[in-house]
Motif scaffolding. Structure first.
Motif, PDB file in Angstrom:
ATOM      1  N   LEU A   1      -5.959  -0.836  10.939  1.00  0.00           N
ATOM      2  CA  LEU A   1      -6.934  -0.271  11.844  1.00  0.00           C
ATOM      3  C   LEU A   1      -8.038   0.441  11.086  1.00  0.00           C
ATOM      4  O   LEU A   1      -9.208   0.349  11.420  1.00  0.00           O
ATOM      5  N   ALA A   2      -7.657   1.161  10.058  1.00  0.00           N
ATOM      6  CA  ALA A   2      -8.638   1.899   9.284  1.00  0.00           C
ATOM      7  C   ALA A   2      -9.643   0.974   8.642  1.00  0.00           C
ATOM      8  O   ALA A   2     -10.825   1.264   8.586  1.00  0.00           O
ATOM      9  N   ILE A   3      -9.189  -0.150   8.153  1.00  0.00           N
ATOM     10  CA  ILE A   3     -10.083  -1.139   7.554  1.00  0.00           C
ATOM     11  C   ILE A   3     -11.143  -1.550   8.560  1.00  0.00           C
ATOM     12  O   ILE A   3     -12.327  -1.653   8.247  1.00  0.00           O
ATOM     13  N   SER A   4     -10.741  -1.790   9.790  1.00  0.00           N
ATOM     14  CA  SER A   4     -11.674  -2.256  10.781  1.00  0.00           C
ATOM     15  C   SER A   4     -12.713  -1.221  11.135  1.00  0.00           C
ATOM     16  O   SER A   4     -13.852  -1.549  11.402  1.00  0.00           O
TER      17      SER A   4
ATOM     18  N   ALA B   1     -14.856  -0.379   5.427  1.00  0.00           N
ATOM     19  CA  ALA B   1     -13.900  -0.133   4.351  1.00  0.00           C
ATOM     20  C   ALA B   1     -12.791   0.739   4.861  1.00  0.00           C
ATOM     21  O   ALA B   1     -12.119   1.409   4.118  1.00  0.00           O
ATOM     22  N   PHE B   2     -12.515   0.805   6.076  1.00  0.00           N
ATOM     23  CA  PHE B   2     -11.730   1.836   6.752  1.00  0.00           C
ATOM     24  C   PHE B   2     -10.279   1.769   6.380  1.00  0.00           C
ATOM     25  O   PHE B   2      -9.433   1.831   7.253  1.00  0.00           O
ATOM     26  N   ALA B   3      -9.936   1.634   5.118  1.00  0.00           N
ATOM     27  CA  ALA B   3      -8.557   1.427   4.729  1.00  0.00           C
ATOM     28  C   ALA B   3      -7.817   2.732   4.540  1.00  0.00           C
ATOM     29  O   ALA B   3      -6.839   2.808   3.829  1.00  0.00           O
ATOM     30  N   ALA B   4      -8.281   3.775   5.130  1.00  0.00           N
ATOM     31  CA  ALA B   4      -7.622   5.082   5.128  1.00  0.00           C
ATOM     32  C   ALA B   4      -7.046   5.444   3.786  1.00  0.00           C
ATOM     33  O   ALA B   4      -7.702   5.364   2.775  1.00  0.00           O
TER      34      ALA B   4
ATOM     35  N   GLU C   1     -16.069   9.025   1.082  1.00  0.00           N
ATOM     36  CA  GLU C   1     -14.934   9.648   0.399  1.00  0.00           C
ATOM     37  C   GLU C   1     -13.629   8.893   0.680  1.00  0.00           C
ATOM     38  O   GLU C   1     -12.769   8.780  -0.186  1.00  0.00           O
ATOM     39  N   VAL C   2     -13.489   8.365   1.860  1.00  0.00           N
ATOM     40  CA  VAL C   2     -12.300   7.558   2.178  1.00  0.00           C
ATOM     41  C   VAL C   2     -12.252   6.329   1.293  1.00  0.00           C
ATOM     42  O   VAL C   2     -11.203   5.950   0.775  1.00  0.00           O
ATOM     43  N   ARG C   3     -13.392   5.703   1.072  1.00  0.00           N
ATOM     44  CA  ARG C   3     -13.449   4.530   0.195  1.00  0.00           C
ATOM     45  C   ARG C   3     -12.976   4.864  -1.217  1.00  0.00           C
ATOM     46  O   ARG C   3     -12.424   4.028  -1.913  1.00  0.00           O
ATOM     47  N   LYS C   4     -13.231   6.109  -1.623  1.00  0.00           N
ATOM     48  CA  LYS C   4     -12.876   6.538  -2.971  1.00  0.00           C
ATOM     49  C   LYS C   4     -11.478   7.152  -3.025  1.00  0.00           C
ATOM     50  O   LYS C   4     -11.066   7.652  -4.061  1.00  0.00           O
ATOM     51  N   GLN C   5     -10.759   7.130  -1.912  1.00  0.00           N
ATOM     52  CA  GLN C   5      -9.419   7.715  -1.794  1.00  0.00           C
ATOM     53  C   GLN C   5      -9.437   9.242  -1.927  1.00  0.00           C
ATOM     54  O   GLN C   5      -8.418   9.852  -2.196  1.00  0.00           O
TER      55      GLN C   5
END
Length: 267
Positions: A10-13, A17-20, A161-165
């Protein structure tokens, strides 16, 4: 009850890049699963490289690229583009794949067949919605148009920031966005998904229900809320909101996946 990893899907969508909590650094060699198509160990593995461009032809940096095996319907690899818009994914078996590139709310899909040689692909993202697009297929909701620019900027920082973990930093930016505009549906949805990814299902439910109330045309809020209800075994509630979600986004496979989980839970 189903397992937690669907949250990352879901985050990816949502972000493109919503891969949490499971995002990778830009321009990785991908996350190809070991032997994703079940072929023999002696089968030659292939690589897939390509370029993602924005609607105006510029390189799309830090765009999320996913590879789905069309035989199984499973996402078998992912990567991010580098600053030049390029990506490379290795360790893919022979077969036909769907390649999805996402950046923000823009998404493009193409199919590629990997047979005897490695593959190359070029992807161009469609235009993103702006306030002046109201009335066409890229139109934004009234609720989205009300979001102050400062709140939107804080949300975009959280996205980055989420993209960068860097999830703690992302949470701070989300807090800033929501302090400026408490009914910011996208920010509430992202915060809810991050809570869901951290195992805080009930806290996630509160954010996602508020997101739906704030913007009843934001499909991802419904789909994320449906996933949350599934985790809470509230199957009927899940089906209710997922029906709305897929109605708003009929091509969203995540919504149909969650509906399948709901029907399975009811049986």
């Amino acid at each position: 009850m189903k397992q937690q990893p669907i949250v990352t899907i879901l985050a990816i969508s949502l972000l493109g890049a919503f891969a949490a909590a499971q995002n990778r650094a830009p321009f990785s060699n991908g996350d190809a699963f070991d032997n994703p198509t079940g072929m023999s160990a002696g089968t030659r593995l292939h690589s897939l490289s390509g370029m993602v461009r924005s609607s105006d032809g510029q390189p799309a940096k830090e765009a999320r690229v996913e590879v789905t095996d069309l035989r199984t319907g499973q996402i078998v690899a992912s990567a991010y583009t580098n600053f030049g818009g390029a990506f490379e994914i290795s360790n893919l078996n022979r077969g036909t794949y769907e390649i999805v590139a996402q950046s923000g709310l823009a998404e493009v899909r193409e199919r590629v067949n990997l047979d005897e040689s490695d593959g190359m692909i070029g992807l161009r993202l469609p235009p993103v919605a702006t306030a002046s697009d109201a009335g066409n297929r890229y139109s934004v909701s009234v609720a989205q148009m009300k979001v102050p620019e400062k709140a939107r900027k804080a949300f975009n920082n959280a996205d980055s920031e989420v993209r960068k973990q860097k999830l703690e930093d992302a949470q701070k930016h989300l807090a800033d966005a929501l302090s400026i505009y408490p009914n910011y549906a996208e920010a509430l949805t992202l915060r809810g998904i991050l809570k869901l990814d951290a195992g805080q299902s009930d806290a996630a439910r509160v954010d996602l229900e508020q997101a739906v109330d704030s913007d009843n045309n934001y499909s991802m809020a419904y789909i994320a809320l449906g996933a949350t209800y599934n985790l809470l075994t509230r199957w009927d509630d899940a089906l209710r909101v997922l029906d709305r979600g897929v109605g708003l986004a009929p091509t969203s496979w995540q919504g149909y996946f969650e509906m399948g989980e709901s029907f399975h839970g009811q049986s």
